[in-house]
Write a protein that holds these residues in place. Structure first.
Motif, PDB file in Angstrom:
ATOM      1  N   ALA A  16      -4.819  -2.305  -7.147  1.00 32.14           N
ATOM      2  CA  ALA A  16      -6.014  -1.434  -6.545  1.00 32.14           C
ATOM      3  C   ALA A  16      -5.899   0.127  -6.138  1.00 32.14           C
ATOM      4  CB  ALA A  16      -6.863  -2.389  -5.405  1.00 32.14           C
ATOM      5  N   TYR A  17      -6.948   0.659  -6.011  1.00 33.48           N
ATOM      6  CA  TYR A  17      -6.848   2.241  -5.754  1.00 33.48           C
ATOM      7  C   TYR A  17      -8.103   2.723  -4.936  1.00 33.48           C
ATOM      8  CZ  TYR A  17      -4.040   1.799 -10.001  1.00 33.48           C
ATOM      9  OH  TYR A  17      -3.038   1.590 -10.921  1.00 33.48           O
ATOM     10  N   LEU A  18      -7.751   3.719  -3.952  1.00 29.57           N
ATOM     11  CA  LEU A  18      -8.534   4.004  -3.144  1.00 29.57           C
ATOM     12  C   LEU A  18      -8.704   5.424  -3.352  1.00 29.57           C
ATOM     13  CD1 LEU A  18     -10.998   3.756  -1.254  1.00 29.57           C
ATOM     14  CD2 LEU A  18      -9.505   4.140   0.545  1.00 29.57           C
ATOM     15  N   GLN A  19      -9.369   6.212  -4.142  1.00 30.45           N
ATOM     16  CA  GLN A  19      -9.383   7.651  -4.372  1.00 30.45           C
ATOM     17  C   GLN A  19     -10.452   8.249  -3.245  1.00 30.45           C
ATOM     18  OE1 GLN A  19      -8.091   9.527  -6.618  1.00 30.45           O
ATOM     19  NE2 GLN A  19      -8.844  11.275  -5.252  1.00 30.45           N
ATOM     20  N   MET A  20      -9.544   9.122  -2.299  1.00 36.81           N
ATOM     21  CA  MET A  20     -10.237   9.870  -1.217  1.00 36.81           C
ATOM     22  C   MET A  20     -10.576  11.174  -1.468  1.00 36.81           C
ATOM     23  SD  MET A  20      -8.331   7.438   1.671  1.00 36.81           S
ATOM     24  CE  MET A  20      -6.773   8.406   1.512  1.00 36.81           C
TER      25      MET A  20
ATOM     26  N   ARG B  85      -4.802   9.567  -3.298  1.00 34.10           N
ATOM     27  CA  ARG B  85      -5.205   8.397  -4.080  1.00 34.10           C
ATOM     28  C   ARG B  85      -4.186   7.343  -3.487  1.00 34.10           C
ATOM     29  NH1 ARG B  85      -3.943   6.754  -9.965  1.00 34.10           N
ATOM     30  NH2 ARG B  85      -6.071   5.409 -10.572  1.00 34.10           N
ATOM     31  N   LEU B  86      -4.677   6.373  -2.925  1.00 33.31           N
ATOM     32  CA  LEU B  86      -3.816   5.248  -2.373  1.00 33.31           C
ATOM     33  C   LEU B  86      -3.713   3.985  -3.313  1.00 33.31           C
ATOM     34  CD1 LEU B  86      -5.210   5.032   1.295  1.00 33.31           C
ATOM     35  CD2 LEU B  86      -3.693   6.477   0.342  1.00 33.31           C
ATOM     36  N   SER B  87      -2.659   3.350  -3.451  1.00 29.78           N
ATOM     37  CA  SER B  87      -2.700   2.314  -4.312  1.00 29.78           C
ATOM     38  C   SER B  87      -2.001   1.355  -3.338  1.00 29.78           C
ATOM     39  CB  SER B  87      -1.461   2.816  -5.411  1.00 29.78           C
ATOM     40  OG  SER B  87      -1.774   3.820  -6.320  1.00 29.78           O
ATOM     41  N   CYS B  88      -2.592  -0.070  -4.203  1.00 30.03           N
ATOM     42  CA  CYS B  88      -2.327  -1.350  -3.610  1.00 30.03           C
ATOM     43  C   CYS B  88      -1.612  -2.298  -4.573  1.00 30.03           C
ATOM     44  CB  CYS B  88      -3.498  -1.796  -2.771  1.00 30.03           C
ATOM     45  SG  CYS B  88      -3.170  -3.848  -2.338  1.00 30.03           S
ATOM     46  N   ALA B  89      -0.429  -2.389  -4.688  1.00 37.13           N
ATOM     47  CA  ALA B  89       0.199  -3.406  -5.667  1.00 37.13           C
ATOM     48  C   ALA B  89       0.525  -4.565  -5.152  1.00 37.13           C
ATOM     49  CB  ALA B  89       1.628  -2.474  -6.026  1.00 37.13           C
ATOM     50  N   ALA B  90      -0.046  -5.694  -5.780  1.00 36.31           N
ATOM     51  CA  ALA B  90       0.030  -6.924  -5.721  1.00 36.31           C
ATOM     52  C   ALA B  90       1.081  -7.845  -6.122  1.00 36.31           C
ATOM     53  CB  ALA B  90      -1.455  -7.452  -5.760  1.00 36.31           C
TER      54      ALA B  90
ATOM     55  N   GLY C  49       0.148  -1.341   5.325  1.00 40.20           N
ATOM     56  CA  GLY C  49      -0.465  -0.135   5.644  1.00 40.20           C
ATOM     57  C   GLY C  49       0.116   1.144   5.333  1.00 40.20           C
ATOM     58  N   THR C  50      -0.579   2.146   5.075  1.00 44.59           N
ATOM     59  CA  THR C  50       0.195   3.655   4.699  1.00 44.59           C
ATOM     60  C   THR C  50      -0.744   4.714   5.386  1.00 44.59           C
ATOM     61  OG1 THR C  50       0.621   5.204   3.067  1.00 44.59           O
ATOM     62  CG2 THR C  50      -1.542   3.934   2.749  1.00 44.59           C
ATOM     63  N   LEU C  51       0.245   5.475   6.215  1.00 43.94           N
ATOM     64  CA  LEU C  51      -0.563   6.572   7.003  1.00 43.94           C
ATOM     65  C   LEU C  51      -1.143   7.669   6.385  1.00 43.94           C
ATOM     66  CD1 LEU C  51      -1.236   7.583   9.961  1.00 43.94           C
ATOM     67  CD2 LEU C  51       0.979   8.631   9.886  1.00 43.94           C
TER      68      LEU C  51
ATOM     69  N   ALA D 116       0.749  -1.128  -0.029  1.00 48.84           N
ATOM     70  CA  ALA D 116      -0.038  -0.013   0.127  1.00 48.84           C
ATOM     71  C   ALA D 116       0.829   1.142   0.229  1.00 48.84           C
ATOM     72  CB  ALA D 116      -0.909   0.073   1.422  1.00 48.84           C
ATOM     73  N   SER D 117       0.346   2.167  -0.802  1.00 45.67           N
ATOM     74  CA  SER D 117       1.185   3.608  -0.835  1.00 45.67           C
ATOM     75  C   SER D 117       0.240   4.691  -1.149  1.00 45.67           C
ATOM     76  CB  SER D 117       2.249   3.458  -1.942  1.00 45.67           C
ATOM     77  OG  SER D 117       1.744   3.041  -3.114  1.00 45.67           O
ATOM     78  N   GLY D 118       0.770   6.021  -1.192  1.00 46.15           N
ATOM     79  CA  GLY D 118      -0.035   7.088  -1.361  1.00 46.15           C
ATOM     80  C   GLY D 118      -0.517   7.826  -0.236  1.00 46.15           C
ATOM     81  N   GLY D 119      -0.227   7.480   0.919  1.00 45.97           N
ATOM     82  CA  GLY D 119      -0.584   8.291   2.130  1.00 45.97           C
ATOM     83  C   GLY D 119       0.220   9.362   2.350  1.00 45.97           C
ATOM     84  N   GLY D 120      -0.218  10.325   3.246  1.00 46.30           N
ATOM     85  CA  GLY D 120       0.492  11.500   3.473  1.00 46.30           C
ATOM     86  C   GLY D 120      -0.160  12.495   4.232  1.00 46.30           C
ATOM     87  N   LEU D 121       0.202  13.579   4.495  1.00 48.63           N
ATOM     88  CA  LEU D 121      -0.599  14.840   5.148  1.00 48.63           C
ATOM     89  C   LEU D 121      -1.212  15.585   4.165  1.00 48.63           C
ATOM     90  CD1 LEU D 121      -1.062  16.284   7.667  1.00 48.63           C
ATOM     91  CD2 LEU D 121       1.078  17.478   7.348  1.00 48.63           C
ATOM     92  N   VAL D 122      -2.488  15.681   4.314  1.00 53.63           N
ATOM     93  CA  VAL D 122      -3.259  16.474   3.476  1.00 53.63           C
ATOM     94  C   VAL D 122      -4.435  17.311   4.463  1.00 53.63           C
ATOM     95  CG1 VAL D 122      -4.954  14.793   3.422  1.00 53.63           C
ATOM     96  CG2 VAL D 122      -4.959  16.687   1.684  1.00 53.63           C
ATOM     97  N   GLN D 123      -4.757  18.576   4.007  1.00 56.86           N
ATOM     98  CA  GLN D 123      -5.795  19.501   4.851  1.00 56.86           C
ATOM     99  C   GLN D 123      -7.090  18.945   4.491  1.00 56.86           C
ATOM    100  OE1 GLN D 123      -4.856  23.527   3.511  1.00 56.86           O
ATOM    101  NE2 GLN D 123      -3.732  23.835   5.269  1.00 56.86           N
ATOM    102  N   ALA D 124      -7.685  19.379   5.427  1.00 55.87           N
ATOM    103  CA  ALA D 124      -9.383  18.639   5.429  1.00 55.87           C
ATOM    104  C   ALA D 124      -9.677  19.333   4.058  1.00 55.87           C
ATOM    105  CB  ALA D 124     -10.271  19.358   6.632  1.00 55.87           C
TER     106      ALA D 124
END
Length: 122
Positions: A78-82, A18-23, A115-117, A5-13
């Motif tokens: 797989a991706y999770l767009q937040m 966009r998180l990625s999950c490479a298998a 996990g990615t924070l 899992a990757s793509g986490g980070g610090l972002v403002q409200a």
């Protein structure tokens, strides 16, 4: 088998990530994928899931309309767009792969990423 899992980070409200999950090491298209999160002091919760083909998805009520799950089986990702992130979305996000178990007739999560924070500031 590895899920990265990757793509986490610090972002403002109100921002987006966009998180990625490479298998690797598995036949990715044989598995559903779930995205979980765990905030400090809280239980892990399932926030989104997608079936093997991408035709069926699930979202927790807390993220409906803001998060979108997708997958690219050719890329084993797989991706999770937040979008419209809120401080309460702050957590470690995990991806997991679920295989179908004929004995139970259910999908069970067999493999987990590290996990990615995601931190959302107010």
């Amino acid at each position: 088998v590895q899920l990265q899992a990757s793509g986490g980070g610090l972002v403002q409200a109100g921002g987006s990530l966009r998180l990625s999950c490479a298998a690797s090491g598995l036949t990715f298209s044989n598995y559903a994928v779930g995205w979980f999160r765990q905030a400090p002091g809280q239980e892990r919760e399932l926030v989104a899931a997608i079936n093997w083909s991408g035709a069926a998805t699930y979202y927790a009520d807390s993220v409906k309309g803001r998060f979108s799950v997708s997958r690219d089986n050719a890329e084993y990702t797989a991706y999770l767009q937040m979008n419209s992130l809120k401080p309460e979305d702050t957590a470690v996000y995990y991806c997991a792969a679920a295989g179908y178990k004929a004995t139970t007739g259910q999908y069970e999560y067999d493999y987990w990423g590290q996990g990615t924070l995601v931190t959302v500031s107010s």
